[in-house]
Scaffold this motif. Sequence first.
Motif, PDB file in Angstrom:
ATOM      1  N   TRP A 101       0.817  -1.220   0.000  1.00 57.67           N
ATOM      2  CA  TRP A 101       0.000   0.000   0.000  1.00 57.67           C
ATOM      3  C   TRP A 101       0.852   1.272   0.000  1.00 57.67           C
ATOM      4  O   TRP A 101       0.323   2.376  -0.026  1.00 57.67           O
ATOM      5  CB  TRP A 101      -0.956   0.060   1.210  1.00 57.67           C
ATOM      6  CG  TRP A 101      -1.696  -1.194   1.480  1.00 57.67           C
ATOM      7  CD1 TRP A 101      -2.872  -1.595   0.904  1.00 57.67           C
ATOM      8  CD2 TRP A 101      -1.322  -2.224   2.400  1.00 57.67           C
ATOM      9  NE1 TRP A 101      -3.244  -2.823   1.404  1.00 57.67           N
ATOM     10  CE2 TRP A 101      -2.314  -3.233   2.317  1.00 57.67           C
ATOM     11  CE3 TRP A 101      -0.251  -2.394   3.279  1.00 57.67           C
ATOM     12  CZ2 TRP A 101      -2.260  -4.391   3.085  1.00 57.67           C
ATOM     13  CZ3 TRP A 101      -0.186  -3.547   4.023  1.00 57.67           C
ATOM     14  CH2 TRP A 101      -1.186  -4.532   3.931  1.00 57.67           C
ATOM     15  N   ALA A 132      -0.348   5.053   0.533  1.00 58.71           N
ATOM     16  CA  ALA A 132      -0.093   5.511   1.892  1.00 58.71           C
ATOM     17  C   ALA A 132       1.414   5.803   2.027  1.00 58.71           C
ATOM     18  O   ALA A 132       2.216   5.284   1.243  1.00 58.71           O
ATOM     19  CB  ALA A 132      -0.519   4.428   2.872  1.00 58.71           C
ATOM     20  N   PRO A 136      -3.882   7.434   3.355  1.00 59.35           N
ATOM     21  CA  PRO A 136      -4.034   6.258   4.207  1.00 59.35           C
ATOM     22  C   PRO A 136      -5.351   5.526   3.977  1.00 59.35           C
ATOM     23  O   PRO A 136      -6.206   5.963   3.196  1.00 59.35           O
ATOM     24  CB  PRO A 136      -3.969   6.845   5.614  1.00 59.35           C
ATOM     25  CG  PRO A 136      -4.477   8.248   5.457  1.00 59.35           C
ATOM     26  CD  PRO A 136      -3.993   8.699   4.108  1.00 59.35           C
ATOM     27  N   PHE A 137      -5.474   4.396   4.660  1.00 64.43           N
ATOM     28  CA  PHE A 137      -6.688   3.588   4.605  1.00 64.43           C
ATOM     29  C   PHE A 137      -7.917   4.478   4.819  1.00 64.43           C
ATOM     30  O   PHE A 137      -7.919   5.343   5.672  1.00 64.43           O
ATOM     31  CB  PHE A 137      -6.636   2.522   5.706  1.00 64.43           C
ATOM     32  CG  PHE A 137      -7.821   1.589   5.705  1.00 64.43           C
ATOM     33  CD1 PHE A 137      -7.842   0.489   4.862  1.00 64.43           C
ATOM     34  CD2 PHE A 137      -8.904   1.817   6.537  1.00 64.43           C
ATOM     35  CE1 PHE A 137      -8.933  -0.367   4.854  1.00 64.43           C
ATOM     36  CE2 PHE A 137     -10.002   0.971   6.525  1.00 64.43           C
ATOM     37  CZ  PHE A 137     -10.012  -0.135   5.681  1.00 64.43           C
ATOM     38  N   LEU A 233      -0.089   2.339   6.239  1.00 62.56           N
ATOM     39  CA  LEU A 233      -1.430   2.271   5.674  1.00 62.56           C
ATOM     40  C   LEU A 233      -2.449   2.924   6.590  1.00 62.56           C
ATOM     41  O   LEU A 233      -3.309   3.686   6.148  1.00 62.56           O
ATOM     42  CB  LEU A 233      -1.829   0.805   5.448  1.00 62.56           C
ATOM     43  CG  LEU A 233      -3.280   0.569   5.032  1.00 62.56           C
ATOM     44  CD1 LEU A 233      -3.563   1.173   3.656  1.00 62.56           C
ATOM     45  CD2 LEU A 233      -3.614  -0.918   5.046  1.00 62.56           C
TER      46      LEU A 233
END
Length: 340
Positions: A101, A132, A136-137, A233
């Motif tokens: 990620w 990320a 980010p998530f 992430l």
Amino acid sequence: MADRNPDRIPLEEVATDQRPSVRAFREAGEASYEDAASVEALRVSSAELSAAGALPPDDIAAVEDVDLGDFSVRVYDPRGGNSSGSTGPSPVILYAHGGGWVIGSVDTHDSVARRLCSGTGLPVVSVNYRLAPEHPFPVPYTDCADALAWVRDAASDRHWDPDRVVVSGDSAGGGIAAGLASVPAAQVAGTTVVAQVLLYPSVDLAHETEAYQRVTAGFQLTAASVRWFADRLFSRPADPSDADDPRASPLAWLRGQEEAGTAVAQPPAFVLALGLDPLGTEAVDYAAALTRCGTAVELHYLPHHAHGLVNAAGKVPTGEQVLGLTTAFITRTLDMPSGM
């Protein structure tokens, strides 16, 4: 000479075709992902490593980068973008690249996407999702869902069938693909996933398996590396529940469905699990969970290989063999002639 470091799996236990690269990594000092001076430096060095290990690029009739606003996709079309001679709308392969990620791109996985295209005769949409820690998530996951929505919206013009989509990916991308196939919150209205190809996927960021205790040194991806990627992430400190999100941990979600008695069969799955990989056990566990809910699963477990196999297929022949198994699975599952 035998490796005397008790934290390392002995080099003799590494598959013959991957042993030279693992030996070189160890002799160079074992600088892993988390040892990079910066995320940007890591992206550069990882791209160079991917280029050095990649397969020679297969020729594809048409390759096009499409800007979707916040991110882009790369479309590989063996028909050259001209569908006038086809007998009907074509199935589509959506590919999410690996890289924790944090690193990776459509460029680092270009040879993989090309081989999926040439080996199946199907268009491939490779997603250049945002990374990320800048994004980010759940951004990497939602970008891939938005790419699938674009496949749906572009289907008529490009002569694609949004009800015959194969989702695929390696490592972090394999986890994203698993969510798109199975997790209701990740699925895209107006599309149907008919198969999933998960190459050493990350499918449970909420729990660690025994492989985390076993693969701790001697390979580029170790348990510490996975934790480092996950921290970026989730941009930790973050809400601890992020790792429990079904998109980040589809294995935990599926187990919850089993416990509740609500698990249902998912699209047929091809799962590659590697024995010298901190993600190897969870990949096997995910394949087993899929079978328990009635899903047709083709599991390939390679006990002596380490993470990153398909990206190194130009130097590790097993990686190219795996891609051949993958394309055969797709054509067989879609009931197509091989290499159509």
